[in-house]
Design an enzyme around this catalytic site. Sequence first.
Site, PDB file in Angstrom:
ATOM      1  CG  ASP A  54      -9.920  20.266 -10.766  1.00 41.17           C
ATOM      2  OD1 ASP A  54      -9.103  20.020 -11.681  1.00 41.17           O
ATOM      3  OD2 ASP A  54     -10.928  19.576 -10.550  1.00 41.17           O
ATOM      4  CE1 TYR A  69     -16.151  16.174 -13.432  1.00 40.19           C
ATOM      5  CE2 TYR A  69     -15.592  15.458 -11.223  1.00 40.19           C
ATOM      6  CZ  TYR A  69     -15.918  15.163 -12.533  1.00 40.19           C
ATOM      7  OH  TYR A  69     -15.996  13.861 -12.924  1.00 40.19           O
ATOM      8  NE  ARG A 100      -3.152  -0.005   3.125  1.00 42.90           N
ATOM      9  CZ  ARG A 100      -2.618  -0.073   4.358  1.00 42.90           C
ATOM     10  NH1 ARG A 100      -1.890   0.923   4.830  1.00 42.90           N
ATOM     11  NH2 ARG A 100      -2.810  -1.135   5.101  1.00 42.90           N
ATOM     12  CE  LYS A 147     -11.689  13.597 -16.729  1.00 40.23           C
ATOM     13  NZ  LYS A 147     -12.135  14.658 -15.854  1.00 40.23           N
TER      14      LYS A 147
HETATM   15  C1  LIG Z   1     -12.914  14.482 -14.631  1.00 44.21           C
HETATM   16  C2  LIG Z   1     -12.622  15.582 -13.684  1.00 44.21           C
HETATM   17  C3  LIG Z   1     -12.415  15.325 -12.327  1.00 44.21           C
HETATM   18  C4  LIG Z   1     -12.575  13.954 -11.738  1.00 44.21           C
HETATM   19  O1  LIG Z   1     -11.706  13.008 -12.218  1.00 44.21           O
HETATM   20  P1  LIG Z   1     -12.068  11.440 -12.176  1.00 44.21           P
HETATM   21  O2  LIG Z   1     -10.771  10.803 -12.421  1.00 44.21           O
HETATM   22  O3  LIG Z   1     -13.096  11.219 -13.217  1.00 44.21           O
HETATM   23  O4  LIG Z   1     -12.600  11.154 -10.786  1.00 44.21           O
HETATM   24  C5  LIG Z   1     -12.089  16.374 -11.507  1.00 44.21           C
HETATM   25  N1  LIG Z   1     -11.981  17.627 -11.987  1.00 44.21           N
HETATM   26  C6  LIG Z   1     -12.184  17.913 -13.276  1.00 44.21           C
HETATM   27  C7  LIG Z   1     -12.030  19.307 -13.748  1.00 44.21           C
HETATM   28  C8  LIG Z   1     -12.514  16.901 -14.166  1.00 44.21           C
HETATM   29  O5  LIG Z   1     -12.749  17.192 -15.451  1.00 44.21           O
END
Ligand SMILES: *Cc1c(COP(=O)(O)O)cnc(C)c1O
Length: 398
Positions: free
Chosen positions: A184, A112, A58, A209
């Site tokens: 973010d 988000y 872990r 992403k």
């Molecule tokens: C997709 C996304 C997230 C979340 O990511 P996941 O890996 O799908 O949990 C957070 N912030 C933004 C801006 C996103 O586009």
Amino acid sequence: MRESTRLITAGRRREWVKGKGGSVVNPPVWRASTILFDSVAGLENASSHPDDQLYYGRRGTPTQWALVDALTELHPGAESTVLYPSGVAALSMALLSALEPGDELLMVDSCYEPTRVFCDTVLKAQGINVTYYDPLVGQEIEHLFTPKTRAIFLESPGSLTFEVQDIPGICEVAHRHSITTILDNTWATPLFFSAIERGIDLVVMACTKYITGHSDTMMGSVTAVPGHFDKLKRISGLFGQYVGPDDANSALKGLRTLKVRLKEHEKNALKVAKWLSEQPEVAWVLHPAMSSCPGHEFWNRDFKGSSGLFSFVLEGGNNQDRTVFIDSLEHFGIGFSWGGYESLALPVDPQPIRTAASWQAAGPVVRLHIGLEDPDDLIADLAFGLKRFRASRDQSGF
Ligand SMILES: *Cc1c(COP(=O)(O)O)cnc(C)c1O
């Protein structure tokens, strides 16, 4: 070292790639739960320094550590990074590490949507008060501070509606009041926005992403400055946060080509966005690099580039007409997430989720992710879709 070189060399420590006689290019995939020790003394020694040697699965292996190193190296001024099984896990842990019961959080209204749901459920149940603020508030955010304000969460550009925030301005007033700043930074990545240099304490990314970049891996990361990293690491460990070595390997491979991919996404998306802005069926293009986007001046001042995700507002019509448009596209997949090599189209409805400032537009909204296809094929596809949209809209009486 310049950025392109750093992207190629980051995380490839010699001790992680060296074998007998030679070394491999990529850190090997170490799959482990149990770690074996030669003696009790070896186990006890590892217990006293569990973070920089093999201890228990872990805690990671050189596969995850290489990715941690690489992401940290891309954020000058950072202490280190923690990996998470998704972007949502990353932003949740960043918030939990910055806030205690009784504190107050300022959350951007254009966040988000799952971020908002986390605030309104988990944080609320913890006795943490959440106040949503207008993404364009800038330094006036100081008027929202109370003695209990402990953290500000930013997302720039905003999800769905792409408002660009005055991040350095907000960080300046936040730090004057010892308030933690969390961003973010999924859209820009560190290549297009240097979050820590602009005053952010905790940088969240959905690595799902652009970092992994191939629509086949879920992952998140938080990179923190000294003074914020230790608590983030401790609380993440308590919650058992972990990513598997195959996913870490997938992210490391994605990272090596991040710059060439992003530049191509940028070029293609700009071409498509400009074309859309000239179409009579399009009322408003929400692309941070275009002057029609709220907060464009901050993008211009602070960002080094724009990625492949933006929205646009159709001229009139209803949701059914929007469905006709999206369903007639051939090169755009219909689905959540983004950041892979392929184009996507998604119907989005920002109006009902806003609470700090109302959001209005002349028609339904479509979010596009522009992939690495030839943009002229995408434009031809969109032109056909807009024709179908116009026929549907005019028939339904708009
Ligand atoms: C997709 C996304 C997230 C979340 O990511 P996941 O890996 O799908 O949990 C957070 N912030 C933004 C801006 C996103 O586009």
